[in-house]
Design an enzyme around this catalytic site. Structure first.
Site, PDB file in Angstrom:
ATOM      1  N   LYS A  58      -4.718   8.987  -0.423  1.00 58.80           N
ATOM      2  CA  LYS A  58      -4.800   8.922   1.309  1.00 58.80           C
ATOM      3  C   LYS A  58      -3.652   9.569   1.420  1.00 58.80           C
ATOM      4  CE  LYS A  58      -8.136   5.481  -1.128  1.00 58.80           C
ATOM      5  NZ  LYS A  58      -8.278   3.855  -0.607  1.00 58.80           N
ATOM      6  N   GLN A 114      -5.635  -1.798   0.053  1.00 53.86           N
ATOM      7  CA  GLN A 114      -6.327  -1.922  -0.924  1.00 53.86           C
ATOM      8  C   GLN A 114      -7.083  -2.680  -1.910  1.00 53.86           C
ATOM      9  OE1 GLN A 114      -6.605   2.077  -2.075  1.00 53.86           O
ATOM     10  NE2 GLN A 114      -7.166   1.716  -3.583  1.00 53.86           N
ATOM     11  N   ASP A 166     -12.540   1.942   6.175  1.00 54.56           N
ATOM     12  CA  ASP A 166     -13.208   1.357   4.636  1.00 54.56           C
ATOM     13  C   ASP A 166     -14.615   0.384   4.523  1.00 54.56           C
ATOM     14  OD1 ASP A 166     -11.692   2.231   2.324  1.00 54.56           O
ATOM     15  OD2 ASP A 166     -10.256   0.037   2.703  1.00 54.56           O
TER      16      ASP A 166
END
Ligand code: GUN
Length: 291
Positions: A52, A96, A119
């Site tokens: 990412k 994460q 997200d």
């Protein structure tokens, strides 16, 4: 049979995003900025977050990686999120997953400002998604929608079967495919671990999305001739002959399933790359929303 190559599709999106960022920078504006939080030493998470960050850099985004020890207190993590929420130069925040057991995933997700929730996991984002309102779409389902668009795959009126009801993939995927969108308007069946007759249901799928996290679970006898198959799986399977000691396997037994399909995503090189494209698009959206 068409291989739905995530590399060409994601590269096209990244090239578009890079040009947009260059234009903003030419106008004297700052770059979009993604802040990623990584806790502990989960090697798959390390790989995903590194990818990412690398992709942000490739297209001219700023990125900040904040690492915490496995034993970090939940309060310390929540404080870091509050700090990023308040920073006007941070556009997107991601933590994460999975998290260590002593930290509440729900508390962490709800601590992220919905304005920076790239997200798309915050209940506000999910609620908007369900109601068909503009929002941040979770990166993997978003990436799959972008892939369907890239390869001009017609979805209207098709029977889509999604295997897996996770908040990250299966559930939002089922919502998107059933929504009144250009690549939606499917009739959707969402299957999970308590679904009887899974094989019979999969055999009815014009579009099959496998997102259950079990390597090579979907076999040829579960797939209708001419179906479109989207493989979300990325399991590490031990293999002493491989350089890293493991191989990445999808949820679909590719070699036997692919010949039956009209189109299929490979693993690796399929959905994973599109997930990053979805995240980058969300980050740019958060940035432009704040201008
Ligand atoms: N873990 C697995 N997939 C994801 C994702 O899309 N976002 C975050 N934050 N964690 C994940």
């Amino acid at each position: 049979m068409l291989i739905l190559d995530g590399k060409t599709a994601s590269n096209e999106i990244k090239t578009e995003l890079k040009a947009i960022v260059q234009q903003f920078v030419l106008e004297g504006k700052r770059s979009p900025h993604l802040a990623a939080i990584l806790i502990g030493k989960n090697s798959a998470s390390e790989t995903y977050v590194a990818s990412k960050v690398k992709n942000c850099e490739e297209i001219g985004f700023r990125s900040t990686l904040i690492r915490f020890d496995e034993n970090v207190a939940e309060s310390e993590l929540l404080q870091a999120i509050a700090f990023l929420n308040a920073d006007p130069e941070v556009d997107g925040i991601l933590v994460q997953l999975p998290l260590p057991k002593h930290i509440s995933e729900q508390k962490v997700i709800e601590a992220i400002s919905p304005l920076k929730d790239v997200d798309g996991f915050h209940p506000v984002s999910v609620g908007k998604l369900v109601q068909g309102l503009p929002t941040f779409i979770p990166a993997t389902p978003y990436g799959i929608m972008l892939m369907l668009e890239h390869f001009s795959i017609e979805t209207k009126g098709k029977h889509a079967v999604v295997i897996g009801r996770s908040n990250i993939v299966g559930r939002p995927m089922s919502i998107l495919l059933s929504s009144n969108l250009k690549r939606g308007n499917c009739t959707v069946t969402l299957c999970h671990s308590h679904t009887p007759n899974l094989k019979e249901i999969c055999l009815q799928a014009d579009l099959l999305v496998a997102a259950l996290g079990k390597p090579e679970f979907v076999k040829a006898d579960m797939v209708k001739e001419g179906a479109i198959v989207i493989d979300v799986g990325i399991s590490r399977v031990d293999d002493p002959t491989a350089k890293k000691g493991y191989r990445i396997k999808g949820d679909v037994a590719f070699a036997e399933v692919a010949p039956k399909t009209a189109a299929i995503t490979p693993v690796p090189g399929g959905v994973g790359l599109m997930t990053i494209a979805g995240l980058l698009k969300n980050t740019l959206q958060a940035y432009t929303n704040s201008l």
